[in-house]
Design a protein around this motif. Structure first.
Motif, PDB file in Angstrom:
ATOM      1  N   LEU A  13       0.967  -1.096   0.068  1.00 46.52           N
ATOM      2  CA  LEU A  13      -0.043   0.086   0.107  1.00 46.52           C
ATOM      3  C   LEU A  13       0.946   1.173  -0.017  1.00 46.52           C
ATOM      4  O   LEU A  13       1.674   1.382   0.789  1.00 46.52           O
ATOM      5  N   SER A  14       0.885   1.929  -1.068  1.00 44.75           N
ATOM      6  CA  SER A  14       1.738   3.112  -1.223  1.00 44.75           C
ATOM      7  C   SER A  14       1.317   4.256   0.045  1.00 44.75           C
ATOM      8  O   SER A  14       0.334   4.239   0.475  1.00 44.75           O
ATOM      9  N   GLY A  15       2.243   4.910   0.176  1.00 47.60           N
ATOM     10  CA  GLY A  15       2.394   6.217   1.330  1.00 47.60           C
ATOM     11  C   GLY A  15       1.085   7.019   0.926  1.00 47.60           C
ATOM     12  O   GLY A  15       0.174   7.470   2.110  1.00 47.60           O
ATOM     13  N   GLU A  16       0.887   7.254  -0.475  1.00 50.19           N
ATOM     14  CA  GLU A  16      -0.321   8.151  -0.776  1.00 50.19           C
ATOM     15  C   GLU A  16      -1.541   7.616  -0.592  1.00 50.19           C
ATOM     16  O   GLU A  16      -2.437   8.098  -0.004  1.00 50.19           O
ATOM     17  N   GLU A  17      -1.740   6.056  -0.941  1.00 49.39           N
ATOM     18  CA  GLU A  17      -2.740   5.397  -0.745  1.00 49.39           C
ATOM     19  C   GLU A  17      -3.178   5.371   0.874  1.00 49.39           C
ATOM     20  O   GLU A  17      -4.383   5.440   1.227  1.00 49.39           O
TER      21      GLU A  17
END
Length: 746
Positions: free
Chosen positions: A420-424
């Motif tokens: 899970l990306s930092g933005e997500e």
């Protein structure tokens, strides 16, 4: 695609014209047949009658053929035009489809290339940033000289490799036409000075003089992309230092005069006394992978991409770049760039007084060395830290802790988290009411222009490149935590906390100016301020104080009254005449005994307060709090060290600070010599100033007999009565000798 569409439209127009001309042919043929029939009728029956016309038509088969031919040709022309247009239309459709497929394939290739570079830049930068971060941690430990040199080489090599990766990534963006610029407000002088500071050590190591000159009419704050501006400056300065073996490198910035009300054009030059560039090499200097010849590349290294990137960046900022050089006589590289003026003069507030101790922090970063380094730094600031290596697990931890006493106050997430990306992750946290008030900071080793605006809208409070320098970490975290509790609309208007907003905070009116000619007093006051969490600019005389107050914004000025060129009251008077807000800067007078006349004069000049020398650190701290001067250092609440006990009055057995003792002995010896000369030439003003300084500096060492003798001499000089000064001078010299001997023995 546009050209094929235009060609298709042209062919359709051609078909319309062909049909029109065929129709005209029918009209003309019809008229011709009528005229021919009438003429035949006339010649056959000597009159144009209906019977004659019928006779002409029924008796003359040749005429029928003539009559039919125009219609046959017109029909064939109409058919041919439609056939030609149909075939052209099929051709255009076929070419359009082929081009569409080619463009789709090109877009896929370009996207794949961009994704590849983004991924590779992250994968390469992450371990490099870990090396740099761990090197910083190692350098803070006790190392031998050889070990320190080895670690410095490791850090320097990693930084060089990071620069190379950045150049290649920028060049790939330029080739793909995806070079983007930020549009944020920034402090121009801070941007320039930081660029120079970054390369100062490199210049010093080569024995070069590195200076920067910013003309006074250059605006302090602008809107644009400070990162790209700094990139060009560092590139040009780095090249100048690399190719200069002796002499100097000078960076100058001036404003180009224009009539634009909302824009500013800057002209920046980097001049050096280096090897110079031949006219032949200048012609291809800004081409990719060119570095002034193979021999130059072998000797000095580098990729040859820096100037190409600088050229593209300058042009992207509506400017140009060029060079003036003569082989063997140095070079002058210059570029212009356009920036917008801020809508209004905005003073960025300093972060509120935030206590970081005890805050619960989650660090989410897939890179283990980088995560360990950051966790160690946070723990050193007194925070309770947990860490995790992937985004999905981080989200579970945040949700599980929400609503409990163990909820996270701050979450530091890497942009490229696995699963899970930092933005997500940020979107998920901000979408849930139980976790929405969590302060989120994103860290990235491969930032992209436009990230900041998007992340700000999501709800992130901070955006920093990896690694955050240890010396900036405390300040950065205080700034982001100060956004906690802010209304979301207000927070978004303020924008993300970045390295540029931190620079603006450092240059806000919370800066201090210390005006003091005594080196002893300066050293003591600076140490006090440092331990209270403040830093200050220095002015050693009244004229320097006026100049500093004219060009910089200060929250408070600490002013000594007895200065060598113009008095403190004269300096205050000059500052109060400034027409800008700087003329209203609060001023606190530092004095070891101001006369009633001086006090009254200061009151008329709106002096805020008086602090008596020797200044007590608690009194100084209270004064700074009264004027709402916010500390900016991690040592804000640290007690005064034992080495400064000698500077605090009332201590029975002071512990002298070795550096302070050294400064005091050197200064006192010089001031005693100056005092002797002043008395010899009957210079009462000079004698009063030197005696005043000796009185205040000796007080820090609790030397009562020296202080009394100096005070007596000051009083005599103020009254202009120096006839009996010599016996008192002898007492002062004897008292100083005793104090000096006792300090040296300790």
């Amino acid at each position: 695609m546009d050209q094929l569409q235009q060609r298709r439209e042209d062919l359709l127009l051609l078909r319309e014209k062909a049909s029109k001309y065929a129709l005209y042919g029918v009209y003309i043929a019809s008229v011709s047949v009528i005229i021919a029939t009438l003429l035949v009728s006339y010649f056959m029956v000597d009159a144009i009658t209906l019977d004659g016309i019928i006779l002409a038509q029924t008796s003359n088969i040749a005429l029928w053929t003539v009559d039919a031919m125009p219609f046959l040709f017109a029909a064939w022309g109409q058919y041919a035009s439609h056939r030609m247009a149909h075939e052209a239309d099929n051709l255009v459709q076929s070419k359009t489809q082929s081009l569409r497929e080619a463009l789709t394939k090109a877009d896929f290739t370009s996207k794949a290339k961009s994704d590849f570079f983004a991924k590779m830049s992250h994968e390469l930068r992450t371990p490099i940033n870990s090396i740099i971060g761990m090197s910083d941690l190692v350098l803070e430990t006790n190392l031998t000289r050889e070990q320190r040199r080895h670690v410095d080489i490791i850090k320097s090599s990693a930084s060089g490799l990071l620069t190379l990766i950045n150049d290649l990534l920028d060049f790939s963006k330029i080739e793909a036409g995806k070079l983007e610029l930020e549009d944020i407000e920034f402090d121009l002088r801070d941007c320039v000075e930081k660029s120079v500071t970054l390369l100062a050590q490199q210049a010093h190591a080569k024995g070069l003089v590195l200076t920067n000159l910013i003309q006074s009419d250059v605006p302090g704050r602008l809107r644009g992309d400070p990162g790209r501006l700094r990139q060009i400056i560092i590139n040009l300065l780095g090249n100048a230092i690399k190719f200069t073996h002796s002499g100097e490198v000078v960076l100058s910035v001036k404003k180009l005069h224009d009539d634009s009300a909302d824009r500013v054009r800057l002209h920046v030059e980097v001049a050096d006394t280096g090897i110079g560039i031949s006219a032949k090499e200048q012609a291809r200097l800004f081409q990719p992978y060119n570095q002034g010849g193979a021999a130059t590349t072998r000797r000095y290294g580098g990729t040859g991409l820096g100037l190409t990137i600088s050229k593209e960046l300058a042009e992207a900022m509506s400017g140009q770049i060029g060079v003036k050089s003569q082989e063997g006589r140095g070079s002058v590289f210059w570029f212009t760039a356009e920036f917008r003026k801020p809508a209004a003069a905005v003073i960025v507030p300093a972060p509120a007084r935030v206590d970081l101790k005890g805050l619960r922090v989650l660090v989410a970063d897939g890179n283990i060395p980088a995560r360990i380094a950051l966790v160690d730094q946070l723990k050193a600031l007194g925070m309770e830290v947990q860490s995790i290596g992937n985004g999905a697990a981080a989200l579970q931890m945040i949700r599980a802790a929400a609503g409990s006493a163990f909820r996270f106050d701050l979450v530091l997430v890497d942009m490229f988290l696995p699963n899970l990306s930092g933005e997500e992750l940020g979107r998920e946290v901000m979408s849930h009411p139980d976790t929405r008030d969590t302060v989120l900071v994103i860290l990235t080793s491969a930032g992209v222009r436009g990230d900041a605006q998007r992340l700000n809208q999501i709800g992130f409070a901070g955006y920093f490149g990896k690694p955050i320098p240890p010396e900036n970490l405390h300040e950065a975290l205080r700034a982001v935590m100060a956004t906690r509790g802010m209304d979301e609309q207000e927070r978004q208007r303020a924008g993300l906390v970045t390295k540029y907003t931190l620079s603006g905070m450092r240059r806000n009116p919370a800066r201090l100016l210390l005006v003091e000619d005594s080196e002893v007093n300066r050293e003591i006051l600076l140490k006090m301020l440092s331990k209270l969490g403040y830093s200050a600019d220095i002015a050693e005389n009244g004229r320097a104080a006026v100049q500093a107050a004219t060009h910089e914004d200060y929250g408070l000025i600490l002013m000594d009254l007895h200065l060598p060129d113009i008095s403190g009251t004269e300096a205050i008077e000059a500052i109060r005449t400034l027409t800008s807000a700087r003329g209203k800067t609060p001023i606190v007078v530092l004095t070891a005994g101001a006369s009633d006349e001086e006090t009254a004069r200061c009151r008329t000049l709106a002096v805020t307060d008086f602090l008596t020398k020797p200044v007590d650190s608690n009194v100084l701290a209270d004064a700074l709090k009264r004027y709402q001067i916010t500390p900016t250092s991690a040592t804000a609440d640290a007690p005064l060290p034992e080495s400064l006990a000698a500077a605090s009055p009332g201590t029975k057995k002071p512990v002298p600070d070795a550096k302070l003792v050294e400064i005091f002995i050197s200064e006192a010896t010089q001031r005693l010599e100056s005092l002797r000369d002043a008395l010899a030439f009957d210079d009462a003003r000079r004698a009063a100033r030197e005696a005043h300084t000796l009185k205040s500096s000796s007080t820090y060492f609790q030397a009562g007999d020296m202080r009394d003798a100096a005070a007596q001499l000051e009083e005599m000089a103020d009254k202009g009565n120096l006839d009996q000064a010599q016996p008192v001078l002898k007492k002062l010299e004897e008292a100083y000798a005793r104090l000096r001997d006792s300090l040296i023995k300790k």
